[in-house]
Design a protein around this motif. Sequence first.
Motif, mmCIF file in Angstrom:
data_model
loop_
_atom_site.group_PDB
_atom_site.id
_atom_site.type_symbol
_atom_site.label_atom_id
_atom_site.label_comp_id
_atom_site.label_asym_id
_atom_site.label_seq_id
_atom_site.Cartn_x
_atom_site.Cartn_y
_atom_site.Cartn_z
ATOM 1 N N LYS A 37 0.222 83.703 -3.631
ATOM 2 C CA LYS A 37 1.656 84.101 -3.629
ATOM 3 C C LYS A 37 2.346 84.073 -2.092
ATOM 4 C CE LYS A 37 0.625 87.779 -7.037
ATOM 5 N NZ LYS A 37 0.574 89.477 -7.162
ATOM 6 N N ARG A 38 1.484 84.181 -1.270
ATOM 7 C CA ARG A 38 1.880 83.969 0.396
ATOM 8 C C ARG A 38 2.311 82.578 0.391
ATOM 9 N NH1 ARG A 38 -2.274 87.528 1.889
ATOM 10 N NH2 ARG A 38 -3.416 85.417 2.630
ATOM 11 N N LEU A 39 1.525 81.588 0.067
ATOM 12 C CA LEU A 39 1.958 80.331 0.072
ATOM 13 C C LEU A 39 3.142 79.941 -0.687
ATOM 14 C CD1 LEU A 39 1.246 77.373 1.226
ATOM 15 C CD2 LEU A 39 -0.419 77.153 -0.855
ATOM 16 N N ASN A 40 3.039 80.304 -1.841
ATOM 17 C CA ASN A 40 4.596 80.098 -2.672
ATOM 18 C C ASN A 40 5.724 80.448 -2.015
ATOM 19 O OD1 ASN A 40 2.956 78.949 -4.448
ATOM 20 N ND2 ASN A 40 2.837 80.455 -6.002
ATOM 21 N N ALA A 41 5.688 81.885 -1.332
ATOM 22 C CA ALA A 41 6.650 82.418 -0.637
ATOM 23 C C ALA A 41 7.141 81.638 0.612
ATOM 24 C CB ALA A 41 6.238 83.853 -0.456
ATOM 25 N N GLU A 42 5.996 81.085 1.100
ATOM 26 C CA GLU A 42 6.156 80.197 2.422
ATOM 27 C C GLU A 42 6.983 78.764 2.130
ATOM 28 O OE1 GLU A 42 3.378 77.684 5.300
ATOM 29 O OE2 GLU A 42 2.971 79.865 4.997
ATOM 30 N N VAL A 43 6.632 78.205 1.016
ATOM 31 C CA VAL A 43 7.180 76.900 0.630
ATOM 32 C C VAL A 43 8.601 77.180 0.027
ATOM 33 C CG1 VAL A 43 7.109 75.481 -1.335
ATOM 34 C CG2 VAL A 43 5.050 76.046 -0.079
ATOM 35 N N MET A 44 8.904 78.444 -0.623
ATOM 36 C CA MET A 44 10.154 78.611 -1.231
ATOM 37 C C MET A 44 11.037 78.836 0.012
ATOM 38 S SD MET A 44 10.239 77.946 -3.989
ATOM 39 C CE MET A 44 11.635 78.227 -4.774
ATOM 40 N N GLU A 45 10.786 79.330 1.351
ATOM 41 C CA GLU A 45 11.629 79.777 2.471
ATOM 42 C C GLU A 45 11.971 78.315 3.164
ATOM 43 O OE1 GLU A 45 9.151 82.107 4.906
ATOM 44 O OE2 GLU A 45 9.295 84.086 3.474
ATOM 45 N N LYS A 46 11.247 77.558 3.022
ATOM 46 C CA LYS A 46 11.667 76.189 3.859
ATOM 47 C C LYS A 46 12.730 75.463 3.133
ATOM 48 C CE LYS A 46 6.990 74.973 5.264
ATOM 49 N NZ LYS A 46 6.042 74.092 5.169
ATOM 50 N N PRO A 47 13.592 75.034 4.091
ATOM 51 C CA PRO A 47 14.864 74.633 3.387
ATOM 52 C C PRO A 47 14.607 73.198 2.946
ATOM 53 C CG PRO A 47 15.102 74.477 5.730
ATOM 54 C CD PRO A 47 13.876 75.132 5.429
ATOM 55 N N PHE A 48 15.535 72.844 1.868
ATOM 56 C CA PHE A 48 15.425 71.440 1.529
ATOM 57 C C PHE A 48 17.081 70.979 1.204
ATOM 58 C CE2 PHE A 48 16.143 68.365 -1.987
ATOM 59 C CZ PHE A 48 15.049 67.498 -1.596
ATOM 60 N N SER A 49 17.215 69.814 2.078
ATOM 61 C CA SER A 49 18.611 69.652 2.167
ATOM 62 C C SER A 49 18.670 67.920 1.489
ATOM 63 C CB SER A 49 19.152 69.536 3.632
ATOM 64 O OG SER A 49 20.339 68.868 3.553
ATOM 65 N N VAL A 50 19.456 67.842 0.223
ATOM 66 C CA VAL A 50 19.600 66.693 -0.321
ATOM 67 C C VAL A 50 20.409 65.813 0.630
ATOM 68 C CG1 VAL A 50 20.935 65.538 -2.088
ATOM 69 C CG2 VAL A 50 19.727 67.569 -2.455
ATOM 70 N N ALA A 51 21.253 66.312 1.591
ATOM 71 C CA ALA A 51 22.199 65.442 2.630
ATOM 72 C C ALA A 51 21.038 65.103 3.641
ATOM 73 C CB ALA A 51 22.893 66.520 3.357
ATOM 74 N N ASP A 52 20.107 65.765 3.720
ATOM 75 C CA ASP A 52 18.985 65.125 4.860
ATOM 76 C C ASP A 52 18.116 63.952 4.111
ATOM 77 O OD1 ASP A 52 19.667 67.046 6.799
ATOM 78 O OD2 ASP A 52 18.011 68.247 6.181
ATOM 79 N N GLU A 53 17.950 64.034 2.888
ATOM 80 C CA GLU A 53 17.198 63.136 2.150
ATOM 81 C C GLU A 53 18.346 61.762 2.157
ATOM 82 O OE1 GLU A 53 14.093 62.699 0.902
ATOM 83 O OE2 GLU A 53 14.013 64.761 2.196
ATOM 84 N N LYS A 54 19.452 61.990 1.824
ATOM 85 C CA LYS A 54 20.435 60.905 1.888
ATOM 86 C C LYS A 54 20.505 60.026 3.242
ATOM 87 C CE LYS A 54 25.047 59.307 0.856
ATOM 88 N NZ LYS A 54 24.731 58.068 1.094
ATOM 89 N N LYS A 55 20.427 60.760 4.433
ATOM 90 C CA LYS A 55 20.422 60.308 5.713
ATOM 91 C C LYS A 55 18.985 59.491 5.812
ATOM 92 C CE LYS A 55 22.642 64.344 8.186
ATOM 93 N NZ LYS A 55 22.436 65.130 9.328
ATOM 94 N N ILE A 56 17.982 59.732 5.421
ATOM 95 C CA ILE A 56 16.781 59.140 5.578
ATOM 96 C C ILE A 56 16.923 57.916 4.590
ATOM 97 C CG2 ILE A 56 14.488 59.105 4.767
ATOM 98 C CD1 ILE A 56 14.147 61.930 5.521
#
Length: 110
Positions: A37-56
């Motif tokens: 549960k703690r790991l799932n919450a930690e993963v969900m807190e991390k931001p994911f940005s489609v814009a960042d993926e486009k930059k890459i």
Amino acid sequence: MNKKIKLTCIVLFATMTAFSTVNAADNQQDEMAEMQKRLNAEVMEKPFSVADEKKIDDYIKSSMKKDLQPEKKAPDFWRPGYSCADIYHYGWNYYRSCRYYRHYYGRYWF
């Protein structure tokens, strides 16, 4: 001691051991569920940005056109079995380098 008392002690000890083993297994399952549960919450807190993926993706395309070689040496913290997602939290440059290396060579660092 007579045989009857010895046998009773053995049976009592075996029963107590069995119950403590079952309780330990239940406790371990509860601890593992809580850790998940703690790991799932930690993963969900991390931001994911489609814009960042486009930059890459743009960086990869640009570097391929210029025929730039990717970083050949893996970072010191790299471990066998890692993927680029595993090093995302180490920083943008490491993640971008990993993605470019993967795209260029079709595999991860050794």
